[in-house]
Design a protein around this motif. Structure first.
Motif, short mmCIF file in Angstrom:
data_model
loop_
_atom_site.label_atom_id
_atom_site.label_comp_id
_atom_site.label_asym_id
_atom_site.label_seq_id
_atom_site.Cartn_x
_atom_site.Cartn_y
_atom_site.Cartn_z
N UNK A 54 0.73 -1.18 0.32
CA UNK A 54 0.15 0.00 0.24
C UNK A 54 0.75 1.22 0.19
N UNK A 55 1.93 0.92 0.28
CA UNK A 55 2.66 2.79 0.20
C UNK A 55 3.62 2.13 -1.44
N UNK A 56 3.93 1.73 -1.60
CA UNK A 56 4.44 0.91 -3.11
C UNK A 56 3.39 1.62 -4.01
N UNK A 57 4.86 2.57 -4.83
CA UNK A 57 3.78 2.55 -6.14
C UNK A 57 4.11 1.84 -7.09
N UNK A 58 2.49 1.09 -8.22
CA UNK A 58 2.05 0.06 -8.36
C UNK A 58 2.99 -0.31 -9.46
N UNK A 59 3.46 1.09 -10.03
CA UNK A 59 4.71 -0.01 -11.11
C UNK A 59 5.80 -0.30 -10.76
N UNK A 60 6.23 -0.26 -8.96
CA UNK A 60 7.13 -0.82 -8.62
C UNK A 60 6.80 -2.21 -7.55
N UNK A 61 5.42 -2.79 -7.81
CA UNK A 61 5.51 -3.78 -6.27
C UNK A 61 5.66 -5.24 -7.68
N UNK A 62 5.93 -5.10 -8.69
CA UNK A 62 6.17 -6.50 -9.08
C UNK A 62 7.67 -7.24 -9.07
N UNK A 63 8.08 -7.73 -8.90
CA UNK A 63 9.04 -8.29 -9.06
C UNK A 63 9.50 -8.88 -10.89
N UNK A 64 10.43 -9.28 -10.99
CA UNK A 64 11.68 -9.43 -10.44
C UNK A 64 11.97 -7.87 -9.52
N UNK A 65 12.25 -7.94 -8.38
CA UNK A 65 13.62 -6.55 -7.78
C UNK A 65 15.15 -7.00 -7.80
N UNK A 66 15.31 -5.52 -7.38
CA UNK A 66 16.63 -5.57 -7.54
C UNK A 66 17.29 -4.27 -6.17
N UNK A 67 18.10 -4.26 -6.39
CA UNK A 67 18.77 -3.58 -4.92
C UNK A 67 19.98 -3.34 -5.06
N UNK A 68 20.55 -1.86 -4.86
CA UNK A 68 22.09 -1.75 -4.96
C UNK A 68 21.99 -0.87 -3.70
N UNK A 69 23.24 -1.58 -2.81
CA UNK A 69 23.71 -1.37 -2.04
C UNK A 69 25.04 -0.47 -1.23
N UNK A 70 24.41 0.82 -1.01
CA UNK A 70 25.68 1.67 -0.80
C UNK A 70 26.22 1.40 0.46
N UNK A 71 27.08 1.17 0.80
CA UNK A 71 27.83 0.78 2.03
C UNK A 71 28.81 1.67 2.50
N UNK A 72 29.20 2.60 3.45
CA UNK A 72 30.09 3.30 3.92
C UNK A 72 30.28 3.14 5.48
N UNK A 73 31.95 2.91 5.14
CA UNK A 73 32.73 2.53 6.78
C UNK A 73 34.07 3.11 6.29
N UNK A 74 33.51 4.27 7.72
CA UNK A 74 34.74 5.35 8.62
C UNK A 74 35.61 4.43 9.41
N UNK A 75 37.19 4.91 9.54
CA UNK A 75 37.98 3.56 10.18
C UNK A 75 39.23 5.92 10.79
N UNK A 76 39.46 5.89 11.79
CA UNK A 76 40.29 6.61 11.72
C UNK A 76 41.58 5.92 12.88
N UNK A 77 42.41 5.96 12.46
CA UNK A 77 43.43 5.12 12.65
C UNK A 77 45.05 5.62 13.22
N UNK A 78 45.11 6.25 13.67
CA UNK A 78 47.00 6.39 14.34
C UNK A 78 47.96 5.64 13.40
N UNK A 79 48.75 6.59 12.83
CA UNK A 79 49.93 6.06 12.00
C UNK A 79 51.01 6.68 12.69
N UNK A 80 52.34 6.10 12.63
CA UNK A 80 53.62 6.43 13.30
C UNK A 80 54.25 7.06 12.03
N UNK A 81 54.83 8.42 12.78
CA UNK A 81 55.00 9.72 12.13
C UNK A 81 56.75 8.90 11.27
#
Length: 81
Positions: A54-81
């Motif tokens: 009921x929350x999906x536009x009619x033209x997007x309800x029927x499959x097959x479906x596909x998805x795009x996964x956008x992943x974000x990873x951050x890391x703060x690591x000290x390094x030697x000078x």
């Protein structure tokens, strides 16, 4: 074929990948690895579209479906000078 977008980020405190923003109604999930998250999304995206049709536009309800996964990873690591 409807293509859905899912954004994910890594939560270092919980040590999980979290799907925090998507255009799939009702989608809330997390997994230990990005590969596990992808596998979970393969099942959940069509399920959530069907369950929340009921929350999906009619033209997007029927499959097959596909998805795009956008992943974000951050890391703060000290390094030697």
């Amino acid at each position: 074929m409807p293509v859905w977008t899912v954004n994910a980020l890594y939560d270092p405190e919980a040590e999980v990948w979290v799907a925090y923003d998507s255009d799939v109604p009702g989608l809330v999930t997390e997994a230990d690895t990005i590969a596990q998250l992808e596998a979970r999304l393969e099942v959940m995206v069509p399920e959530m579209v069907e369950l929340n049709a009921q929350h999906v536009p009619a033209d997007r309800r029927n499959g097959p479906h596909s998805f795009r996964l956008i992943a974000h990873y951050e890391s703060d690591q000290p390094v030697a000078a």
